[in-house]
Design a protein around this motif. Structure first.
Motif, PDB file in Angstrom:
ATOM      1  N   ASN A  94       0.837  -1.198   0.000  1.00  0.00           N
ATOM      2  CA  ASN A  94       0.000   0.000   0.000  1.00  0.00           C
ATOM      3  C   ASN A  94       0.881   1.260   0.000  1.00  0.00           C
ATOM      4  N   SER A 107      -3.150   3.981  -2.809  1.00  0.00           N
ATOM      5  CA  SER A 107      -3.006   3.119  -3.976  1.00  0.00           C
ATOM      6  C   SER A 107      -2.094   1.964  -3.557  1.00  0.00           C
ATOM      7  N   CYS A 146       4.397   6.055  -6.424  1.00  0.00           N
ATOM      8  CA  CYS A 146       3.002   5.689  -6.217  1.00  0.00           C
ATOM      9  C   CYS A 146       2.119   6.426  -7.225  1.00  0.00           C
ATOM     10  N   LYS A 148      -1.852   6.688  -9.335  1.00  0.00           N
ATOM     11  CA  LYS A 148      -3.277   6.395  -9.261  1.00  0.00           C
ATOM     12  C   LYS A 148      -3.626   5.156 -10.068  1.00  0.00           C
ATOM     13  N   ASP A 149      -2.989   5.030 -11.224  1.00  0.00           N
ATOM     14  CA  ASP A 149      -3.249   3.910 -12.114  1.00  0.00           C
ATOM     15  C   ASP A 149      -2.350   2.738 -11.717  1.00  0.00           C
ATOM     16  N   TYR A 150      -2.913   1.730 -11.093  1.00  0.00           N
ATOM     17  CA  TYR A 150      -2.137   0.568 -10.682  1.00  0.00           C
ATOM     18  C   TYR A 150      -1.652  -0.238 -11.872  1.00  0.00           C
TER      19      TYR A 150
END
Length: 233
Positions: A94, A107, A146, A148-150
């Protein structure tokens, strides 16, 4: 008649003397202008030399507390050959990313673990990217930014895993004292970076010192020349 001729001769000598005085005045004036121009040039040269010396000292200070200190504090100083044993994504970690001023959202990113075998000793150890990765998360080989779009983050880590798997033997760095149980792939600041951080400030310091010394030598020779000229007169 004699008085008139004598007066005329006296006037001729006075005219020649006035012409000679004018020439001398012009010579003195030109010499003063030359001396003034030389002094201005010498002042600029000394200012340039002092600026170079000051800049080199500041570079030593800044680079010394960043590059040189980071290199000296690093425990992974010995280069070795590492054989890739396993490279796989084991779990997800995480993380949080900024979405604006005082705005953070959660995210995650995949944790890639890489194990290598040291060819010199046969020891199996975990491989991480660099010293910063070791400090942030020693369990993972690479800690991506990090996002937003994994999906994008997963694709980046997966690409790294495939590249490592395709290579059999790589160059890595280990701790010669065996205090660290991990190896790193690259150093943040290596020997080349340390060399450049010391070489260029040294060149700047030597250049500034040489400029100042040359100006002082020129001034000393000029004073000696004037003293010799006055003695001859």
């Amino acid at each position: 008649m004699f008085l008139w001729a004598r007066g005329k001769a006296t006037d001729g000598r006075s005219d020649r003397r006035s012409i000679y005085q004018k020439i001398r005045e012009y010579e003195v004036l030109d010499r003063r202008k030359t001396v003034t121009a030389l002094r201005a040039g010498e002042d600029r040269a000394i200012l340039l030399g002092l600026s170079m010396v000051f800049l080199s000292v500041m570079m030593y200070f800044v680079l010394g507390i960043t590059i040189v200190r980071s290199y000296s504090d690093s425990a992974w100083t010995e280069e070795a050959n590492c054989t890739i044993i396993n490279s796989s994504i084991v779990w997800h970690v995480n993380c949080s990313y900024s979405c604006g001023t005082e705005c953070w959202k959660s995210s995650r990113y995949p944790c890639l673990q890489v194990y290598v075998s040291l060819n010199s000793s046969g020891k199996v150890t975990r491989l991480v990217h660099n010293e910063e990765t070791q400090d942030n998360n020693p369990e993972c080989f690479y800690v991506p930014k990090c996002r937003k779009d994994y999906t994008t983050t997963h694709a980046i880590v997966q690409n790294i895993s495939e590249r490592l798997s395709s290579q059999h033997t790589i160059q890595c760095f280990v701790d010669p004292t065996n205090r660290m149980d991990t190896a790193i792939l690259t150093q943040i600041y290596g020997q080349v970076a340390v060399f450049h951080s010391l070489f260029w400030p040294t060149c700047c310091l030597i250049g500034g010192t040489v400029i100042i010394a040359m100006v002082k030598l020129t001034q000393y020779l000029s004073i000696m020349s004037e003293q010799l000229r006055s003695i001859r007169k």
